[in-house]
Each structure stands twice: as structure tokens, then as C-alpha cells.
Write an enzyme that holds these catalytic residues in place. Structure first.
Site, short mmCIF file in Angstrom:
data_model
loop_
_atom_site.label_atom_id
_atom_site.label_comp_id
_atom_site.label_asym_id
_atom_site.label_seq_id
_atom_site.Cartn_x
_atom_site.Cartn_y
_atom_site.Cartn_z
CD GLN A 100 -2.43 -1.20 2.76
OE1 GLN A 100 -3.50 -0.65 3.00
NE2 GLN A 100 -1.74 -1.82 3.70
CG ASN A 101 4.14 1.19 2.37
OD1 ASN A 101 3.11 1.51 2.96
ND2 ASN A 101 5.04 0.37 2.89
CG ASP A 103 7.90 3.63 0.86
OD1 ASP A 103 7.60 3.50 2.06
OD2 ASP A 103 8.12 2.65 0.11
CG HIS A 118 -3.04 2.53 -1.76
ND1 HIS A 118 -3.05 2.40 -0.40
CD2 HIS A 118 -4.15 1.88 -2.21
CE1 HIS A 118 -4.13 1.72 -0.03
NE2 HIS A 118 -4.80 1.38 -1.12
N GLY A 185 3.10 -4.49 8.99
CA GLY A 185 3.11 -3.03 9.19
C GLY A 185 1.93 -2.33 8.58
CB SER A 187 -3.87 0.14 10.70
OG SER A 187 -4.17 0.85 9.50
C1 BV8 Z 1 -12.10 2.97 -3.04
C2 BV8 Z 1 -2.87 7.57 -0.78
C3 BV8 Z 1 -13.78 2.45 -4.60
C4 BV8 Z 1 -1.49 7.66 -1.16
C5 BV8 Z 1 -4.19 6.19 0.64
C6 BV8 Z 1 -16.43 6.60 1.40
C7 BV8 Z 1 -16.22 6.98 0.08
C8 BV8 Z 1 -15.32 6.33 -0.76
C9 BV8 Z 1 -14.59 5.26 -0.26
C10 BV8 Z 1 -14.79 4.92 1.06
C11 BV8 Z 1 -15.71 5.55 1.89
N1 BV8 Z 1 -15.66 4.95 3.11
C12 BV8 Z 1 -14.73 3.96 3.10
C13 BV8 Z 1 -14.23 3.92 1.85
C14 BV8 Z 1 -13.23 3.08 1.38
C15 BV8 Z 1 -11.91 3.81 1.61
C16 BV8 Z 1 -11.41 3.33 2.94
O1 BV8 Z 1 -11.01 2.20 3.05
N2 BV8 Z 1 -11.45 4.21 3.97
C17 BV8 Z 1 -11.01 3.75 5.29
C18 BV8 Z 1 -10.10 4.79 5.93
C19 BV8 Z 1 -12.26 3.46 6.10
N3 BV8 Z 1 -11.06 3.37 0.53
C20 BV8 Z 1 -10.96 4.12 -0.59
O2 BV8 Z 1 -11.44 5.22 -0.74
C21 BV8 Z 1 -10.15 3.43 -1.68
N4 BV8 Z 1 -10.89 3.52 -2.91
O3 BV8 Z 1 -12.72 2.45 -2.14
O4 BV8 Z 1 -12.56 3.07 -4.33
C22 BV8 Z 1 -14.75 3.55 -4.59
C23 BV8 Z 1 -14.65 4.49 -5.60
C24 BV8 Z 1 -15.57 5.52 -5.61
C25 BV8 Z 1 -16.56 5.62 -4.60
C26 BV8 Z 1 -16.62 4.66 -3.59
C27 BV8 Z 1 -15.71 3.63 -3.57
C28 BV8 Z 1 -8.83 4.12 -1.87
C29 BV8 Z 1 -7.99 3.90 -0.63
C30 BV8 Z 1 -6.58 4.45 -0.88
C31 BV8 Z 1 -6.44 5.74 -0.12
N5 BV8 Z 1 -5.09 6.23 -0.29
N6 BV8 Z 1 -3.02 6.76 0.44
C32 BV8 Z 1 -0.75 8.36 -0.08
O5 BV8 Z 1 -0.90 9.58 0.06
O6 BV8 Z 1 -0.04 7.64 0.62
S1 BV8 Z 1 -4.52 5.42 2.10
C33 BV8 Z 1 -3.22 5.31 3.13
O7 BV8 Z 1 -3.60 4.29 4.10
C34 BV8 Z 1 -1.92 4.78 2.54
O8 BV8 Z 1 -2.04 4.29 1.23
C35 BV8 Z 1 -1.58 3.64 3.48
O9 BV8 Z 1 -0.79 2.74 2.90
C36 BV8 Z 1 -2.94 3.12 3.74
C37 BV8 Z 1 -3.08 2.12 4.84
O10 BV8 Z 1 -2.43 2.65 5.99
P1 BV8 Z 1 -1.27 1.72 6.60
O11 BV8 Z 1 -0.26 1.48 5.52
O12 BV8 Z 1 -1.87 0.52 7.23
O13 BV8 Z 1 -0.61 2.68 7.65
P2 BV8 Z 1 -1.14 2.96 9.14
O14 BV8 Z 1 -0.40 4.14 9.65
O15 BV8 Z 1 -2.64 2.94 9.14
O16 BV8 Z 1 -0.67 1.67 9.97
C38 BV8 Z 1 0.72 1.43 10.19
C39 BV8 Z 1 0.80 0.11 10.91
O17 BV8 Z 1 2.18 -0.23 11.06
C40 BV8 Z 1 0.20 0.14 12.30
O18 BV8 Z 1 -0.56 -1.04 12.49
C41 BV8 Z 1 1.43 0.14 13.22
O19 BV8 Z 1 1.17 -0.56 14.43
C42 BV8 Z 1 2.42 -0.63 12.39
N7 BV8 Z 1 3.83 -0.33 12.65
C43 BV8 Z 1 4.40 0.86 12.99
N8 BV8 Z 1 5.74 0.70 13.08
C44 BV8 Z 1 6.01 -0.59 12.77
C45 BV8 Z 1 4.81 -1.26 12.51
N9 BV8 Z 1 4.75 -2.56 12.18
C46 BV8 Z 1 5.93 -3.23 12.11
N10 BV8 Z 1 7.12 -2.67 12.35
C47 BV8 Z 1 7.20 -1.35 12.69
N11 BV8 Z 1 8.41 -0.81 12.93
#
Ligand code: BV8
Ligand code: ZN
Length: 243
Positions: A100-101, A103, A118, A185, A187
Site C-alpha cells: 500500500q506504500n 515510497d 496505491h 506493518g 493497520s
Molecule cells: C475505493 C494515498 C472504490 C497515497 C491512501 C467513502 C467513500 C469512498 C470510499 C470509502 C468511503 N468509506 C470507506 C471507503 C473506502 C476507503 C477506505 O477504506 N477508507 C477507510 C479509511 C475506512 N477506501 C478508498 O477510498 C479506496 N478507494 O474504495 O474506491 C470507490 C470508488 C468511488 C466511490 C466509492 C468507492 C482508496 C484507498 C486508498 C487511499 N489512499 N493513500 C498516499 O498519500 O499515501 S490510504 C493510506 O492508508 C496509505 O495508502 C496507506 O498505505 C494506507 C493504509 O495505511 P497503513 O499502511 O496501514 O498505515 P497505518 O499508519 O494505518 O498503519 C501502520 C501500521 O504499522 C500500524 O498497524 C502500526 O502498528 C504498524 N507499525 C508501525 N511501526 C512498525 C509497525 N509494524 C511493524 N514494524 C514497525 N516498525
């Protein structure tokens, strides 16, 4: 975190392994995660930045945010977690990265099969005619424009936007085919990317979570290895390599 020998023995026999990764695998490279305590969303809400309407409303602000993040990425390098996944390619017949990254660190670490769900912060395209834009971005001259007049945007998937079809289809196929599906890594709250965990599980893959804390996936994982990916994955590699 204890890595059981029977798990390692099973992994050694794997035909296909998928590593599904999120921002957490890049945390140890110095790239802030989204939702953690130092998460970037804490300061800036995704609604304000990572969606097309926000971009149209204030393209300069969204571009400044991506240029800032690109700067951080350029100053970062793959960490031992990325490198361990790349090294797995020498130990197992098929290792696929679904990330999903944006980078580019898996590629820089040497992983060969990578599906970027993504997008990628290094690529840009015209929001009107979709022509790729390969010129250097210099915001001092204002937001870059295409020859057709369209605004240039980063090639990343914003909220409400569809994921790249081929990447997602190939990722679903890989999730259905693999013996082990690592969730590293992430959520696992962003869909449809996170649905791959359930697709893999339904197809009978062994689900391995690697995270520093419990997540949505923890109750579905066959095992959770709690610890930083940069420690857990290299430790797993050394166990696989040890006779
Ligand atoms: C879609 C962009 C179909 C690039 C990102 C209402 C309207 C429309 C859609 C939705 C809606 N409601 C819900 C949705 C669906 C929505 C969604 O899922 N929302 C969520 C928040 C509820 N999804 C979408 O919109 C997707 N498209 O559905 O299209 C559609 C089309 C039209 C109309 C309707 C539907 C598109 C989703 C993509 C969004 N873009 N990023 C950028 O700028 O980066 S999202 C963003 O979150 C990043 O891409 C990221 O990768 C992604 C997920 O986050 P994580 O990678 O998991 O990062 P996070 O910080 O959350 O977690 C880090 C984890 O690592 C933690 O667990 C932590 O404990 C752990 N960690 C930390 N350090 C370490 C570690 N683990 C191991 N070692 C370590 N050292
Ligand atoms: Zn154009």
C-alpha cells in the site's frame, strides 16, 4: 517475540509467499506512518489532502504535502525489513510483494515482483488526459500543468478513487495462490487493499501478522509476530537459513 521452529520448517517448504505491507514497514526508514502516534494524518486529515476534490480546491497545498513526503522518501533508504523480504527471494520459489506504500522502498531493496496498490510517489500524470508527466516538479513555478491545460497530479490512489485494476487483480490472484500471506506493518483499515487478507485466508493461506501492536487482522492471523518488522523479518530469515 518467539518464532517457532515448526513455523519455520513449514515456511521452508512454501511454494508461494505474499508479503502484504503498509506504512509500518517503512517506519524504521524514518517515514512516518499514517495512523500511529507520529502518524501524518494526525496533523493533516486525509479528507483535506488525499482526495481529488481537496486537490482541485487547493492543488498547491496537496502538492506541497507530496513534495515534503517525497523529500523524506529520498532521504530514506530501505531498512532491514525491506531487505529481508528481498532476501526471501533467494530462499523460496515465489515471493510476491503487495504494498500500500508509495515510497518505492521495496524496489530499492531488490524485491522483483511488486504490486503497488496505491501508486508511487515518484510518478505523476495529467488529471485531464492522463498522460504521464516526467518533468521535474518545481512548485516555485506554481502547480505543474499539462500541454492540454490539465493539472498534473501525483500518481497515487486517493480516497474514493479506484485502485489500479491490473495491480489489484494480480494481487488477488497471488493472495488466492499463496501458502503464506504475511501482513506486515499495516493497520488493515483501508479497503479494498485490506480485503486481500480475507481473500488469502478464505483460500487457505497461513496468515502471519508482523506488527508492533494488535490490529484488525490479529484475530484472523494464524500467528502474530509482535515486534518491529526490521527485527522480526531478519530473525525469521536467519532461522530459515540455519540448518
Ligand atoms: C475505493 C494515498 C472504490 C497515497 C491512501 C467513502 C467513500 C469512498 C470510499 C470509502 C468511503 N468509506 C470507506 C471507503 C473506502 C476507503 C477506505 O477504506 N477508507 C477507510 C479509511 C475506512 N477506501 C478508498 O477510498 C479506496 N478507494 O474504495 O474506491 C470507490 C470508488 C468511488 C466511490 C466509492 C468507492 C482508496 C484507498 C486508498 C487511499 N489512499 N493513500 C498516499 O498519500 O499515501 S490510504 C493510506 O492508508 C496509505 O495508502 C496507506 O498505505 C494506507 C493504509 O495505511 P497503513 O499502511 O496501514 O498505515 P497505518 O499508519 O494505518 O498503519 C501502520 C501500521 O504499522 C500500524 O498497524 C502500526 O502498528 C504498524 N507499525 C508501525 N511501526 C512498525 C509497525 N509494524 C511493524 N514494524 C514497525 N516498525
Ligand atoms: Zn493533459
Amino acid at each position: 517475540m518467539e518464532i517457532k521452529q515448526e513455523f519455520v520448517d513449514g515456511l521452508r517448504e512454501a511454494k508461494s509467499v505474499v508479503f502484504f505491507t503498509g506504512a509500518g514497514i517503512s517506519a524504521e526508514s524514518g517515514i512516518p506512518t499514517f495512523r500511529g502516534k507520529d502518524g501524518i494524518w494526525n496533523k493533516l486529515k486525509p479528507e483535506e489532502l488525499a482526495n481529488f476534490n481537496a486537490f482541485l480546491k487547493n492543488p498547491q497545498l496537496v502538492w506541497e504535502w507530496y513534495q515534503h513526503r517525497k523529500q523524506i522518501v529520498h532521504e530514506s533508504k530501505p531498512n532491514k525489513g525491506h531487505l529481508a523480504i528481498a532476501e526471501m527471494q533467494e530462499l523460496l520459489p515465489e515471493v510476491i510483494v503487495v504494498t500500500q506504500n508509495i515510497d518505492n522502498l521495496h524496489r530499492r531493496a531488490g524485491s522483483k515482483i511488486i504490486y503497488e496498490l496505491h501508486g508511487n510517489i515518484e510518478r505523476n500524470y495529467c488529471s485531464k488526459c492522463r498522460t504521464p508527466y516526467t518533468k521535474e516538479i518545481n512548485l516555485d513555478e506554481g502547480v505543474p500543468k499539462c500541454y492540454c491545460g490539465g493539472l498534473i497530479r501525483p500518481d497515487v490512489v486517493w480516497f474514493g478513487e479506484y485502485l489500479p485494476e491490473d495491480e489489484f487483480n494480480e494481487s488477488e490472484k497471488a493472495a488466492r495462490r499463496c501458502d503464506y500471506f504475511f501482513v506486515v506493518g499495516t493497520s488493515a483499515v483501508v479497503f479494498p487493499a485490506a480485503s486481500l487478507v480475507y481473500t488469502a485466508r478464505q483460500a487457505g493461506a497461513f496468515i502471519v501478522e508482523v506488527n508492533i501492536e494488535e490490529t484488525e487482522v490479529s484475530r484472523f492471523a494464524d500467528i502474530s509476530l509482535f515486534g518491529p518488522a526490521g527485527e522480526v523479518l531478519p530473525a525469521m530469515i536467519s532461522k530459515i537459513k540455519a540448518e
